[in-house]
Design a protein around this motif. Structure first.
Motif, PDB file in Angstrom:
ATOM      1  N   THR A 105     -63.455 -47.491 -44.424  1.00  0.00           N
ATOM      2  CA  THR A 105     -62.450 -48.727 -44.340  1.00  0.00           C
ATOM      3  C   THR A 105     -61.706 -48.591 -45.602  1.00  0.00           C
ATOM      4  O   THR A 105     -62.485 -48.651 -46.815  1.00  0.00           O
TER       5      THR A 105
ATOM      6  N   GLU B 262     -56.414 -56.973 -40.187  1.00  0.00           N
ATOM      7  CA  GLU B 262     -55.775 -56.695 -41.432  1.00  0.00           C
ATOM      8  C   GLU B 262     -55.356 -57.775 -42.066  1.00  0.00           C
ATOM      9  O   GLU B 262     -55.114 -58.332 -43.304  1.00  0.00           O
TER      10      GLU B 262
ATOM     11  N   GLY C 296     -53.203 -53.317 -46.571  1.00  0.00           N
ATOM     12  CA  GLY C 296     -53.703 -53.243 -45.049  1.00  0.00           C
ATOM     13  C   GLY C 296     -55.146 -52.873 -44.807  1.00  0.00           C
ATOM     14  O   GLY C 296     -55.772 -52.903 -45.987  1.00  0.00           O
ATOM     15  N   ILE C 297     -55.511 -52.715 -43.660  1.00  0.00           N
ATOM     16  CA  ILE C 297     -56.870 -52.290 -43.580  1.00  0.00           C
ATOM     17  C   ILE C 297     -56.644 -50.961 -42.920  1.00  0.00           C
ATOM     18  O   ILE C 297     -56.202 -50.788 -41.608  1.00  0.00           O
TER      19      ILE C 297
ATOM     20  N   GLY D 295     -57.830 -51.309 -38.250  1.00  0.00           N
ATOM     21  CA  GLY D 295     -57.360 -52.279 -39.179  1.00  0.00           C
ATOM     22  C   GLY D 295     -56.751 -53.523 -38.184  1.00  0.00           C
ATOM     23  O   GLY D 295     -56.359 -54.545 -38.699  1.00  0.00           O
TER      24      GLY D 295
ATOM     25  N   LEU E 269     -59.371 -51.221 -47.987  1.00  0.00           N
ATOM     26  CA  LEU E 269     -59.283 -52.570 -48.141  1.00  0.00           C
ATOM     27  C   LEU E 269     -58.141 -52.864 -48.908  1.00  0.00           C
ATOM     28  O   LEU E 269     -58.484 -52.840 -50.301  1.00  0.00           O
TER      29      LEU E 269
ATOM     30  N   ALA F 124     -57.612 -57.976 -44.843  1.00  0.00           N
ATOM     31  CA  ALA F 124     -57.516 -57.164 -46.061  1.00  0.00           C
ATOM     32  C   ALA F 124     -57.799 -57.669 -47.497  1.00  0.00           C
ATOM     33  O   ALA F 124     -57.461 -58.924 -47.488  1.00  0.00           O
TER      34      ALA F 124
END
Ligand code: BGC
Length: 253
Positions: A137, A172, A142-143, A160, A139, A176
């Protein structure tokens, strides 16, 4: 027989910055400065192309002798961008790879930013040699997510954008790194949101390993120890350079 390419250029287009570097493909490390320019306001295609040209100019890349990979924060299928969560909507259904190839006058390889970060961590980093399901992922603004099974990437997972039952904001928007900055959350407050997110991913995918990338991964000591998960969770070895390294690696394939 042609000599194996041992260098390539990676450019990682993000919500706030566009970063590039020359990568040693044997070691998976940067062999140039990391060049960064701000992502143009609104992130429209022509402005982003101009910014990428500036990055390549600073890196001294003027011909097509060295492979070039470009990573972008959207679904990328067959060179087309199909979504635009944190960039201009002009990118939706856009022939992005062709646009960059025409604009730069050379071949490029265009891919999703989290997917290429996943490739970098599989080939040269935290997920190297790992069997089973790895979920990376990123971070950031966004994700982004990269789903990898036995070293093979399953592209464009877009986790996300998982929805939160009973809430308007998706994962997200809630969790995020940009949410932490926007809402002035401290590490503990933000980690509670991450706990929800990783619990959900763990339930859906039963991963063997989580890898956490994005700029904030350099502060992983502040938040990873606060998470309580069944799955091991580690920072990306290449941190914020994983996008550059992975884009370069894919371009040379
Ligand atoms: C996009 C993804 C991207 C992620 C990280 C999300 O908003 O939909 O495609 O990978 O941000 O940049």
């Amino acid at each position: 027989m042609a000599a194996k390419t041992t260098r390539a250029v990676g450019v990682d287009i993000g919500g706030t910055g566009i970063k590039g570097g020359i990568v040693d493909l044997d070691k998976g490390t940067l062999i140039s400065d990391r060049v960064k320019v701000a992502t143009p306001e609104g992130a429209k295609p022509q402005d982003v192309l101009t910014a990428v040209e500036e990055v390549l100019g600073t890196l001294g890349i003027s011909d097509d002798k060295i492979p070039l990979g470009v990573a972008f924060p959207a679904i990328v299928k067959n060179g087309r961008t199909l979504s635009a969560a944190n960039v201009s909507h002009d990118w939706i259904g856009f022939e992005a790879e062709k646009f960059f190839e025409d604009g730069l006058g050379r071949d490029i390889h265009f891919a999703n930013d989290a997917d290429v970060a996943g490739v970098a961590e599989v080939r040269y980093g935290a997920a190297q040699g790992r069997e089973g399901v790895t979920l990376l992922t990123t971070l950031g603004t966004g994700i982004g997510t990269a789903l990898i099974y036995n070293g093979v990437l399953i592209p464009n997972t877009e986790l996300g954008h998982l929805q939160r039952a009973g809430h308007k904001r998706d994962a997200e928007a809630y969790a995020a790194y940009s949410a932490m900055e926007r809402e002035n959350l401290d590490w503990e407050q933000w980690t509670k949101r991450l706990q929800w997110y990783y619990d959900y991913l763990e339930f859906l995918f039963s991963p063997d390993l989580f890898v956490v990338g994005g700029g904030v991964s350099k502060h992983s000591d502040e938040f990873l120890p606060l998470l309580s998960l069944k799955t091991p969770i580690v920072p990306a070895v290449h941190r914020n350079n994983a996008g550059i390294i992975g884009a370069a690696a894919l371009a040379a394939d």
